[in-house]
Design a protein around this motif. Structure first.
Motif, short mmCIF file in Angstrom:
data_model
loop_
_atom_site.label_atom_id
_atom_site.label_comp_id
_atom_site.label_asym_id
_atom_site.label_seq_id
_atom_site.Cartn_x
_atom_site.Cartn_y
_atom_site.Cartn_z
N LEU A 44 -4.56 -2.07 -15.25
CA LEU A 44 -5.19 -2.46 -13.98
C LEU A 44 -4.17 -2.98 -12.98
O LEU A 44 -4.31 -2.78 -11.77
CB LEU A 44 -6.25 -3.53 -14.24
N SER A 45 -3.13 -3.64 -13.48
CA SER A 45 -2.11 -4.18 -12.59
C SER A 45 -1.39 -3.06 -11.84
O SER A 45 -1.19 -3.13 -10.62
CB SER A 45 -1.11 -5.02 -13.40
N LYS A 46 -0.99 -2.01 -12.57
CA LYS A 46 -0.32 -0.88 -11.91
C LYS A 46 -1.27 -0.10 -11.01
O LYS A 46 -0.87 0.39 -9.96
CB LYS A 46 0.28 0.06 -12.97
N ALA A 47 -2.53 -0.01 -11.42
CA ALA A 47 -3.52 0.66 -10.58
C ALA A 47 -3.65 -0.08 -9.25
O ALA A 47 -3.63 0.53 -8.17
CB ALA A 47 -4.87 0.73 -11.28
N PHE A 48 -3.77 -1.40 -9.34
CA PHE A 48 -3.87 -2.22 -8.13
C PHE A 48 -2.64 -2.02 -7.25
O PHE A 48 -2.74 -1.84 -6.03
CB PHE A 48 -3.99 -3.69 -8.53
N ASP A 49 -1.45 -2.01 -7.86
CA ASP A 49 -0.21 -1.83 -7.10
C ASP A 49 -0.18 -0.47 -6.40
O ASP A 49 0.24 -0.38 -5.24
CB ASP A 49 1.00 -1.97 -8.04
N CYS A 50 -0.62 0.57 -7.09
CA CYS A 50 -0.62 1.91 -6.48
C CYS A 50 -1.56 1.98 -5.28
O CYS A 50 -1.19 2.53 -4.22
CB CYS A 50 -1.03 2.96 -7.52
N PHE A 51 -2.76 1.43 -5.41
CA PHE A 51 -3.71 1.49 -4.28
C PHE A 51 -3.19 0.67 -3.10
O PHE A 51 -3.33 1.09 -1.94
CB PHE A 51 -5.08 0.97 -4.71
N THR A 52 -2.59 -0.47 -3.38
CA THR A 52 -2.07 -1.27 -2.26
C THR A 52 -0.84 -0.62 -1.63
O THR A 52 -0.64 -0.72 -0.42
CB THR A 52 -1.75 -2.71 -2.71
N GLN A 53 -0.02 0.05 -2.44
CA GLN A 53 1.11 0.80 -1.88
C GLN A 53 0.59 1.92 -0.98
O GLN A 53 1.16 2.21 0.07
CB GLN A 53 1.98 1.39 -3.00
N SER A 54 -0.48 2.56 -1.39
CA SER A 54 -1.08 3.62 -0.57
C SER A 54 -1.49 3.06 0.79
O SER A 54 -1.22 3.67 1.84
CB SER A 54 -2.31 4.19 -1.29
N LEU A 55 -2.10 1.87 0.79
CA LEU A 55 -2.53 1.27 2.05
C LEU A 55 -1.35 0.79 2.88
O LEU A 55 -1.45 0.69 4.10
CB LEU A 55 -3.49 0.11 1.77
N LYS A 56 -0.24 0.51 2.22
CA LYS A 56 0.97 0.15 2.96
C LYS A 56 1.43 1.32 3.82
O LYS A 56 1.87 1.15 4.96
CB LYS A 56 2.06 -0.26 1.97
#
Length: 202
Positions: free
Chosen positions: A97-109
């Motif tokens: 879940l931590s990496k999933a969260f990081d990927c989605f937030t990177q996408s929004l970046k």
């Protein structure tokens, strides 16, 4: 105050949404690209598949190589926000879940109005029982794409769990209007339960 309701067991939320081929560009969700380059007038007859497209094809087949290709797409600047979003779903499916969260937030970046990443973050926060942030991301995704029915259903569930029953009913009715008859039936039991709960207070 309304009575505490028990949700029908079939009212589980809709899952994650993968970015599809050729969908993404800077103007796809109301953003005007002020720096658009002139369109080329030379056409190539040789079909070419980008790293992102190749990753997507493999992803839809369940090929584990998709993860590597999404990462290469990111490294080469090919549909970076989309690649991060779909990579986030893969990380979620792997249980990270931590990496999933990081990927989605990177996408929004890279693309702050990335519809799928907001929707998927809503789902992620929903699973983490952070209903306030789930609600925020579902609402943001509806601003970007107000016609995606599943968002209304998931947001309606969140509103109901937050005991905001009147808004939950309104949102689920909107879902019912957008969904097909078969899909919309998913909301019927929940709507009935919520309506009974609200009426019992009057």
């Amino acid at each position: 105050m309304a009575n505490i309701i028990k949700f029908p067991t079939q009212s589980s939320k809709f899952g994650f949404k993968r970015v599809k081929k050729g969908k993404r560009d800077s103007e796809s969700h109301g953003q005007i690209n002020l720096f658009a380059a002139p369109k080329p007038k030379i056409f190539t007859l040789i079909p070419q598949t980008s790293l992102f497209e190749e990753a997507l094809v493999r992803d839809e087949r369940g090929d584990p190589e998709a993860e590597t290709l999404y990462r290469k797409a990111i490294e080469t600047g090919d549909c970076v926000a989309d690649a991060y979003c779909n990579l986030g779903i893969i990380e979620f499916q792997k249980g990270d879940l931590s990496k999933a969260f990081d990927c989605f937030t990177q996408s929004l970046k890279y693309e702050p109005r990335h519809f799928e990443s907001h929707y998927n973050l809503g789902n992620l926060y929903f699973d983490m029982n952070d209903l306030r942030l789930a609600k925020m991301h579902y609402e943001q995704s509806l601003i970007i794409d107000p016609d995606f029915a599943n968002t209304y259903f998931n947001l309606g569930l969140v509103q109901a769990m937050l005991e905001d029953y009147h808004n939950a009913i309104s949102i689920l009715k909107r879902y019912r209007m957008l969904a097909t008859d078969d899909e919309g039936a998913k909301a019927d039991d929940l709507l009935s339960t919520l309506t009974r709960s609200v009426n019992s207070t009057h």
